[in-house]
Structures are given as structure tokens and as C-alpha cells.
Design a protein around this motif. Structure first.
Motif, short mmCIF file in Angstrom:
data_model
loop_
_atom_site.label_atom_id
_atom_site.label_comp_id
_atom_site.label_asym_id
_atom_site.label_seq_id
_atom_site.Cartn_x
_atom_site.Cartn_y
_atom_site.Cartn_z
N LEU A 45 -11.59 10.80 3.67
CA LEU A 45 -10.54 11.31 4.67
C LEU A 45 -8.91 11.15 4.90
O LEU A 45 -7.97 11.13 4.16
CB LEU A 45 -10.70 12.06 5.43
CG LEU A 45 -10.07 13.32 5.72
CD1 LEU A 45 -10.69 14.87 6.29
CD2 LEU A 45 -8.64 13.65 6.31
N ALA A 46 -9.43 10.06 5.19
CA ALA A 46 -8.29 8.62 6.02
C ALA A 46 -6.99 7.94 5.45
O ALA A 46 -6.56 8.05 5.17
CB ALA A 46 -8.92 8.32 7.36
N LEU A 47 -8.64 7.65 4.22
CA LEU A 47 -8.06 7.01 3.00
C LEU A 47 -7.37 6.80 2.15
O LEU A 47 -6.71 6.80 0.54
CB LEU A 47 -9.54 5.51 3.12
CG LEU A 47 -9.69 5.20 4.01
CD1 LEU A 47 -10.89 4.17 3.28
CD2 LEU A 47 -8.84 3.84 3.72
N THR A 48 -7.55 8.32 1.43
CA THR A 48 -7.74 9.51 0.27
C THR A 48 -6.16 10.48 1.11
O THR A 48 -5.36 10.74 -0.24
CB THR A 48 -7.82 10.04 -0.74
OG1 THR A 48 -9.19 11.40 -0.06
CG2 THR A 48 -9.33 9.39 -0.81
N MET A 108 -2.86 5.86 7.73
CA MET A 108 -4.19 5.96 7.48
C MET A 108 -4.49 7.52 8.42
O MET A 108 -5.17 8.68 8.17
CB MET A 108 -5.28 4.90 7.92
CG MET A 108 -5.91 4.55 6.40
SD MET A 108 -7.18 3.05 6.86
CE MET A 108 -8.47 4.13 7.14
N ARG A 165 -2.95 10.72 7.48
CA ARG A 165 -4.09 11.37 6.72
C ARG A 165 -5.36 11.77 6.99
O ARG A 165 -5.62 13.06 7.23
CB ARG A 165 -4.16 11.00 5.35
CG ARG A 165 -3.26 10.05 4.53
CD ARG A 165 -3.71 9.33 3.31
NE ARG A 165 -4.34 7.96 3.63
CZ ARG A 165 -3.37 7.55 3.34
NH1 ARG A 165 -2.60 6.91 2.54
NH2 ARG A 165 -3.94 5.77 3.80
#
Lengths: 347, 347, 347
Positions: free
Chosen positions: B31-34, C214, C217
Motif C-alpha cells: 500500500l505504501a509503495l503503490t 510512502m 500513500r
């Protein structure tokens, strides 16, 4: 809370702040930040087949978190991290375990400049059951607050040059024959490595500021040199330094291809961060097999003593042999450590 | 372990190394990377309302981890990843599941240069119960170790141009009416999309070296082109290439705004990484609706076949229509795939 | 779905999309991205000793996730996030809890330029039990789609200048005496801070593009200004802006050294992002103690009202006092908030 050289005394003890429960999130981040690939740490069925209740936490992640706890008290004002000795991985750590850190000052030596000195510290991490999981000695150069402060008496500890094979910890429950070569991706076992063998691992890894800082914060290591680019402008390098432990982890991950069945770290005998590493550098890893030994009471698993060289921005094929103790401008890490590897079954 | 073109033979099978248990840490990192935002993958109550025992792992995270397993054996020495076909998401994957990878070589064709060739591979991921969760074919250009090595006989596999709608897997337990538009943020359902419709998604995402490398390491994909800036200096692009799968994930995440209720990937019919993507590039995403079909035995959910265009460093409003098979310099991804979307209830 | 200024009306309500279950992965990422070190959030034994069932999620992580939910409806087209008021941390959040977001427009004022206007919004996050965990007011400048669109009637809400001490939420179960100074690393308790005291925290943190993206997101905050460098080229700054909440988190983490026992945020009384922050900037943090008060029915824990100044690229020792409401070019954050701190036991 953060100490300068003249604040230390031999025999001084620290119970470090910030007990830390390790989670599945830490383990995923470790993998993403380093590229670690040993299935022992990322396959629950394999871990259970080995006798673990669940995946053991990567040995180096345990080390970094334990090490990080000592920074605020010991090395917040460090000029350089000089060396390690007698580091022992005593007991596996699992997700849900909580680590506490303790240290004792075992040696002090002011440098001739009078501006700083070397502090020798014996540290250990214990889990929530009070059992030791890791212990080590390191020595670090720490700045003096006041160069005119009197120097403490020099005490140099007697440090072992290696952790004896016979003293390495192997969990009694471990069924090392469960380490399936199909799962690890390599068929070479303990019997297949020979002292003197050199392994140039194929991969390379370029390091980024965001990555080493995320790793170092994950370990709650607050050493200022890793994080503050503004302040670093007035330092000798002019740049943020990468935490040496991150370099060890990257090299360990690169070395999976060639050391696939080296399923656990047992000890670090010694080592040095021979040159600084910066964002933008690309790391490569060479291993030299130093020694091989059986372990008391175990016919299924043996120990390999290895020398890990981390080199930057150079083709390994063009890196000459580097003698023990020798420095090479491209070599940033020179680590002497011992791993566990399954042995071939007697036929 | 890593193979060159002349090492492959049609019929050759691989059980890939490094079984991988997926954790909550992997999902948070994804989630954090995309920027993925479908609540199916991040809201436990919604997942359970849909009939899942817990949040299913994002389809593309499953794909990337499964794909990553094949790299060491298949594409470590790849020049380029050329295409996909017949990719099917067969069964949901949950946190705690362990994926294993298997591949079989189904085609080979040496290129006229004699320096490399195309390897066609059929791969699948199975879970800890031995059940297939994902299967696909890809073809990849692999370097020869020795240009003088004899070429194997050319075998070209018969690949389907699409995964038939009627063969798509929809879990029998799925209660797609539980996909609350308030939760997803969009009210458009299957009935509301028409073939030929073009959707220019509003967001844009600039890519960073640290991010694509963290993602690619999380997937334990070791392809050297993504990680080694030193070596890349002597490559044709001079730079690290971003893993094409990262581009797919970014585009999928950007397309949440406009495809809010496309709650699952069912198949990838084909696709190409039309141009390389580098750190610093900003990605935008356009979708073209290709087709729409009901599914056997389901009145509650239908399939949309979509064409995903990933474009870089360009205003979508200025990007002309790009015909099927056409290349445009700004287009880096051209993917033909099929999603599941709830249907309106009959009144 | 994303709204412009003329789309808002006082009394308008939003149930925000994307309910979010918080996982151990989110918490590990928060730690790695910010450097947070309070053991309340990373030591399960300590959390349980305090009376929690497990580690409470970091207050600011809860805030960022809750805030992120409001962006798509409220501030996707925001020009600037202008201020906060009346923010209350009502109930702890734990791993496994699912947050939903709701907002109501409580004020509107078109700017004299006619190009944009200020939207005042009252928002709250509720957990899976329907209980409120967080509530706040913010006001944000939102662009008009059409400068010629008629302005709505101006409504200015009556906002409290502070959250009264007596209204702060402290869990009844909380045993604050369990907050071991050995665990936190600091011995100063509520009694030891005096209004007017200035604390310049020792660390500094340089920010990277990969990190703030990051983080942002992870919070599923989609505001375009944080992610799209291509589009930003034509903005007034020419660069991606760092989410102001990331700056708050970095400053909160830096302030652990000096505020070790400030174990929970209770309220944010107000605050402003006084200047933009960009990748490459290095943040430092100063606190000024504003006020101190006991809490009804609690002799074990008190409240400190603090002013947090985040400064960039400047030695704190050279930063002059900055009066309330004053702007200084190096100050990027000026936050007025209230924390809970254990009190000394009566002797």
C-alpha cells in the motif's frame, strides 16, 4: 542521556531505553530494505519443519534492533564505530518477542589528541522472559565534551579473537535436515565448502538515502551522522554516513546466491567498517571461507567461519585478494563471522 | 542456478526457490509503495461482508511475489520481459498463506543475432494446500552465455489471445453486493461501463529509486537491472530500469478513481512494457473499456475487459488515441486485462 | 467525487470512502518513516502494564489515516491547508481496529480574488464499534472550478481557541505509573516542566521524496501536490510539497529526547504549516511549554500544553524566539497541542 567520553567509567552499567516488540511489519520492512531471501525467515511451513514455532526473525534484524538500543547511551556522540568482538547469537527471536538492551563499560582509552577516546562496551539483548538472545562487545570512538577534561585511567579489555566453535549455540530442537535445497535454491552443504575458497557473489545493490534512513529508524538507532544532511555539510565527509549495519545486511542478502544454506548466523568474531559508505554507492560482496568445524553433539549441522568483504563501485573480478588486516580503498566492510550450515547425511 | 538461453530446453521444469509466507507487513508495504486504495484489501469488515475469511491479498502483490520466484531460474539474465498471456487469478490469497512457484519451458526461439533468444515459460503459484492460486505464461529475451553455442530447435507455443470470460474464476462464496459504494468511493457498477469508453484517471505518480527497489526486493525479484547503478552505467540506458510490475501496480492504484468497484483482477490477457521507466518519471493512467460480459451462474457480478495504458511525463489530455499494437513514445505500459465488477440488482 | 469551492455548502455531510483496518505493518512503517520511539507504541509488555490490551497505535498515525480519508472529498483540489482547531484524541486505537471517516462543512468564505475560497470542515473518525476515536476541525483553501461561479454566502464557524484541559480524554483503565522512566529513557515528569520553558531537541532529520510519498500513500492521502513532480513543474514552487502531517510526525519523533514521558497526544488546539517543506530539507524541533494543568479525577497524570516549532535548515541555537503568530522564514510548523504526562507520586 547522551554521553561524551569523559562521562564514561569502567564498570558503569546501562539499562537502555525503549523495549521493542518485533512484529511482522518489521520483518517485511527488513526484507524490502535489504533483499534478504533466506526462506527460514519468510516461509512459515519451512520454519516449522525446522522445529521453530514460527519464522525466526532474521539474525541481523535482531542485531540491529539490539544495537540500536545502545546508541543513545553509548554512541550518540560517536566519531566512529571501530570494531566488534565476541558477538554471539544465543537464542532465536520470534515475532511477538520483546527485546531489552543492557550494556557495561569494560574499557576506556583516551586518544593522544585529547579530543576523544575509545569506549569498550559489553552489551546484551534479553527477551521478555529475561533470557539472553544476543551478546557482543564493541568499541567506539566518542568525542569529549571538553577537550580539557581529565582522561580516565586507560583500561583495555581482554577480548577473544574469535568465538570458539565449541561454544556456538544451536537450538536443541533444530531439525536442520528439513532445510530443503529446493526451498533455499542451493545444493551446497557444509561439506562442500573448503577453507580458502573465494566466492564472488553475482549481484550488486545501489544504496539510497531513503533506504538506509528507513532501516536505521526502524532499528531506532538515533546516531546523528545517519540522518542530518544539514549538519553533515560541516563534517569531514560532507555527507550522511550509512549505518554500517545496513552494509552488513546488504552483503548478507547478496551472498544468498552462493551461501544458500547458511541458515543462521552463530557468531561475529570481529570486523571493521573499513571505509564509509554513502548513498549512491553500489555494494558487492565477496566471501572467503576461513575455517570449518563440526559442533559438539551434532552430526547434522556444522559451522563455517567466513570472511565477508563488502566492496563498493568496483567489479569483483578486478578486486585483488585483500590480506587479513589489509585495507583496500574499495572495501567498506571486512567481517569475520560464523554461520551454521546443514551437513550431508552419512551414507 | 541462473540460466542463459542455451541452458533451456522445452519441457524443462523448475521448482522455484524461496517459498514465501505473506504477512500483514507485506500488505502495508504494498500500500505504501503503490498507493493502492481498494477497501477490499484494507478493510477487514468489508472483506468479511464479501464472504472472505479476512482481507484477500492484493492480486498484484500476489502476482509480483509469484513472478519474483521465477526470476532466479528464468530471467536473471534477461535482456527484456517481452509479454504475458493467459494469466489467471484462480483463488484468493490471504495473510498467512505461503506461495510456492513452479515453471515449465514451453517454447524457445533463438534470435537472428545469435546473441540471445526468446524463452516461453508457463508458470504457476500454489499455496500451502497445494492449490493453484495463479498461473500465467510469459516470454522473455535471455542472453546466451556463448554466442557460438548451438541454437535449440525453435518451438513456438500456441498461446490464447485472451482468457475466455466463461473460464474466469469467481469464488462461490463471494457476496459481491456487499461492495458498498460508500466504502469504495464510486457508484459506477458493471452496467455503467461501455465498450469504447475512455477513462483518463486524474492522479499522477512520480517514481523514486528507493521505492521501486524496495518493492522489487519485497517481491524477492533479483533481476540485476533494477538494483545495480554501477553496472547499469555500461548498459544501453545507463540507468537502473524499474520493474515493469511496479508500473502496473502504480497504474492500477491511480485507476482507483474511475474504477472504484473493479474489486478483483480475474485475468491478464496480454500486455507489453512498451518503453522503459526510470526513477524521476511521472506515471499517468488511461483505461479503454474493451468488452463486457456476464459470467456463468452469476447475476451479481460481471467481467470488464480493459486496456490499461501507462504513460509518462505527459498530460493525458494531450495523449492521442493509441491504436492496439501501436507504440507511442510516452506509453510505457499497454496491458489487456479483465476485472470483476458488481452488477446492478434487477428491479 | 473531488470537489471545488463552489461545490460545497454549509451543512453538507460526507461519509468518506475506504474504511481502513490498521495492521502491524502500518505501525512498523510509521516507525521506519518517522523515527518514532515512544515505547508505549512499540513494547507490548509496557502497553499491557499501562492497562492497554495491546500497543495503542501512535496517535499521529491514527490522525494521518483519518485525515487521509477526508482528502478525496474535501481537499483534493486544495491550494493550501490553512489551520486546525479543536482536535481531540478521544479513544485509543489498536491494531485490528477499522477506521471510518465522516465530515460536515461548517463554514465557507470566498477569497477576494474570486479564484478560490476557504472551506471549514468538522471531521471525525469512528472505529468498527461506531465509537468516535478522533475529531477535529480544519480549514483549507480550495480552488474554484470556475472563477465566475457565484460565491456562496459567507459563514464563519465559531471555533474554540483551545481544547479545555478539563475536557481531555484519559482512558479510565490507564495506569500511568507503569510508564517506567527506564523504558522511556527520560526521568522528567509532568511536575518538572514549567510554562515558558524552551526545549531545543538535539536531533535533525533530512527528508527524502521516497519517504514522504510512502508515508502519504500509507495514509491513503491522495492530494496531488505531494506526488506529481511533472505537474508540479508548473506550480508556484515547482516541486512536490511534503504533506504537513509528515512534518508534524518528524518533529514529534525528534522531540522524544526531552519529552520522553509525554506518552499520548490529547488534543491539538491549533496550528499552521507556516512554510512549505521540500525533499532535501532538514528538520529540527523546538518546544515551548505553554501551560500545565491537572486533570479531573486523576492524581497520576497531568496535561502539558506545548508549542511545537518545526524549523528547517537552521541551527536551533541560532533561531531567535518566535512570538506567537509571528512568522520566521525557517519555521515551517507552529503547532499548539496538549500531551499527557505522568505526575510524581505524592510522598
Amino acid at each position: 542521556m547522551s554521553h561524551f567520553f569523559e562521562d564514561f567509567a569502567v564498570g558503569q552499567r546501562f539499562a537502555h531505553a525503549i523495549p521493542r516488540t518485533i512484529t511482522a511489519g518489521d520483518c517485511a520492512l527488513y526484507l524490502a530494505l535489504t533483499g534478504a531471501r533466506s526462506p527460514v525467515h519468510c516461509s512459515e511451513p519451512l520454519a516449522r519443519a525446522l522445529g521453530h514455532p514460527s519464522c525466526p526473525v532474521d539474525d541481523l534484524l535482531v542485531f540491529h534492533i539490539a544495537f540500536g538500543k545502545t546508541v543513545q547511551d553509548i554512541s550518540y556522540n560517536a566519531v566512529a564505530n571501530l570494531g566488534y568482538a565476541n558477538l554471539r547469537f544465543v537464542e532465536p527471536v520470534y515475532v511477538g518477542d520483546t527485546l531489552h538492551g543492557h550494556s557495561e563499560v569494560i574499557g576506556l582509552k583516551e586518544n593522544s589528541s585529547g579530543k576523544n577516546g575509545v569506549v569498550y562496551v559489553s552489551s546484551r539483548a534479553v527477551n521478555q522472559h529475561g533470557r539472553e538472545v544476543l551478546s557482543w562487545v564493541r568499541w567506539v570512538m566518542v568525542a569529549k565534551r571538553d577537550p580539557a577534561a581529565p582522561a580516565p585511567a586507560t583500561v583495555l579489555p581482554d577480548l577473544p579473537r574469535e568465538v570458539p566453535f565449541a561454544s556456538l549455540a544451536v537450538p536443541a530442537f533444530l531439525r536442520s535436515e528439513a532445510l530443503d535445497p529446493v526451498a533455499t535454491g542451493g545444493t551446497r552443504l557444509w561439506d562442500d565448502y573448503e577453507a580458502g575458497e573465494v566466492i564472488d557473489h553475482p549481484g550488486g545493490m545501489t544504496l539510497e538515502e531513503a533506504e538506509h534512513m528507513m532501516a536505521t529508524r526502524l532499528y531506532q538507532n538515533t546516531a546523528r551522522v545517519h540522518f542530518d544532511a544539514h549538519r553533515a555539510k560541516s563534517s569531514s565527509t560532507g555527507r550522511r554516513l550509512i549505518y554500517g549495519g545496513h552494509v552488513i545486511s546488504i552483503c548478507r542478502a547478496l551472498s544468498h546466491d552462493g551461501l544458500e544454506n547458511a541458515f543462521a548466523l552463530a557468531a561475529i568474531n570481529g570486523g571493521t567498517h573499513a571505509n564509509p559508505t554513502f548513498a549512491g554507492d553500489t555494494l558487492y560482496c565477496r566471501h572467503i571461507v576461513l575455517d570449518r568445524a563440526g559442533l559438539p553433539g551434532r552430526s547434522d549441522v556444522g559451522a563455517l567461519r567466513l570472511r565477508m568483504l563488502g566492496a563498493k563501485n568496483v567489479e569483483l573480478s578486478s578486486l585483488p585478494p585483500v590480506a587479513a588486516g589489509e585495507r583496500h580503498e574499495a572495501v567498506v566492510l571486512d567481517l569475520d563471522y560464523t554461520v551454521l550450515v546443514p551437513r550431508r547425511k552419512a551414507k
